[in-house]
Scaffold this active site. Structure first.
Site, mmCIF file in Angstrom:
data_model
loop_
_atom_site.group_PDB
_atom_site.id
_atom_site.type_symbol
_atom_site.label_atom_id
_atom_site.label_comp_id
_atom_site.label_asym_id
_atom_site.label_seq_id
_atom_site.Cartn_x
_atom_site.Cartn_y
_atom_site.Cartn_z
ATOM 1 C CE1 TYR A 179 -4.342 -2.136 5.018
ATOM 2 C CE2 TYR A 179 -3.389 -0.017 4.407
ATOM 3 C CZ TYR A 179 -3.953 -1.229 4.042
ATOM 4 O OH TYR A 179 -4.116 -1.550 2.721
ATOM 5 C CB SER A 227 -0.850 -0.001 1.278
ATOM 6 O OG SER A 227 -1.524 1.237 1.445
#
Ligand SMILES: NC(=O)c1ccc[n+]([C@@H]2O[C@H](COP(=O)([O-])OP(=O)(O)OC[C@H]3O[C@@H](n4cnc5c(N)ncnc54)[C@H](OP(=O)(O)O)[C@@H]3O)[C@@H](O)[C@H]2O)c1
Length: 249
Positions: free
Chosen positions: A159, A145
């Site tokens: 995350y 990501s």
């Protein structure tokens, strides 16, 4: 029509929706046999039907390392090896630390990090073997990501930690496997319109709030993955960062 991945076998984790679904379709369109891994069997079966004879369903939770190894070994046994592994399964919430549920944090670590480790650990021997065969190359691609490169805000705490961790792991794996011609690539999407971002789950990353700048489609990331695994054997694309054009962080 001949595809650039004719005769290959690919495993895609998290194939039941979003980026994994689009990637499985795109790899199959290039001729790969695709092994679809996720927990929701009904979604995988729908996708396998749409792809046709070159897809098979494996109902697997990537946090269950024994189940992962069993499924990976069965794919390699049934099809003579594994040429491509796409580590895509993932989960995310964006709660600040003062409000977060510890079990959500654990789930992110279990899926985004331990899941990638379990799947890669189970597949690495098969990939090395494939790379030493006639095709001369094999691939591991992990979907990280933007949050694996930069901390995009306080809520991205765990995350971002999991995605930074898979980035470090991928780089070490790249250094280890390069001499064996197993390429290791990392894809780092910005905001993509998928179930992760569009189902209104509380404190999930939210694609709707970013609509004015546009969001990516899952196919945009599938394109990047197909690009990586279809390069000539001399070429390794190790990292691809893909943002919607107006995403600034
Ligand atoms: N959407 C974005 O904006 C964005 C941005 C950057 C990176 N990413 C990354 O892209 C990847 C794919 O996410 P997505 O956006 O396509 O979201 P998604 O549509 O929610 O897909 C997530 C996939 O992961 C699977 N999964 C979750 N937990 C699992 C488990 N324990 N075992 C096996 N499979 C599991 C889900 O399948 P089941 O529920 O059927 O198991 C689903 O197929 C993730 O790694 C995510 O972090 C997404």
């Amino acid at each position: 029509m001949t595809g650039r991945l004719d005769g290959t076998t690919a495993v895609v984790t998290g194939a039941s929706s979003g980026i994994g679904n689009a990637t499985a379709r795109a790899l199959a369109a290039e001729g790969a046999r695709v092994a679809l891994f996720a927990r929701r069997r009904d979604k995988l079966e729908d996708l396998a039907r749409e792809i046709g004879g070159h897809a098979e369903v494996h109902e697997v939770d990537v946090t269950d390392a024994d189940a992962v190894r069993e499924a990976i070994d069965s794919v390699a046994r049934d099809h003579g090896g594994i040429d491509v592994l796409v580590n895509n399964a993932g989960y995310g919430t964006m709660d600040p630390a003062s409000e977060a549920d510890l079990s959500e944090w654990r789930t992110m670590v279990d899926v985004n990090l331990n899941g990638v480790l379990a799947t890669t650990h189970a597949a690495v021997g098969h990939l090395s073997k494939a790379a030493s065969g006639a095709r001369g190359i094999a691939d591991v691609v992990t979907v990280s990501s933007v949050a694996g490169r930069t901390v995009t805000g306080p809520g991205s705490n765990v995350y971002a930690a999991t995605k930074h961790a898979v980035g470090a792991f991928s780089e070490a794996l790249r250094q280890e496997l390069a001499p064996q011609h197993v390429r290791v690539g990392l894809v780092e999407p910005g905001l993509v319109d998928t179930e992760l971002t569009n189902t209104g789950r509380q404190n999930a990353p939210d694609a709707s709030s970013a609509s004015e700048m546009g969001v990516l489609e899952a196919d945009d990331i599938a394109d990047a993955i197909v690009y990586i695994v279809t390069r000539p054997p001399r070429t390794a694309i190790n990292e691809v960062l893909v943002r919607p054009v107006e995403q600034t962080r």
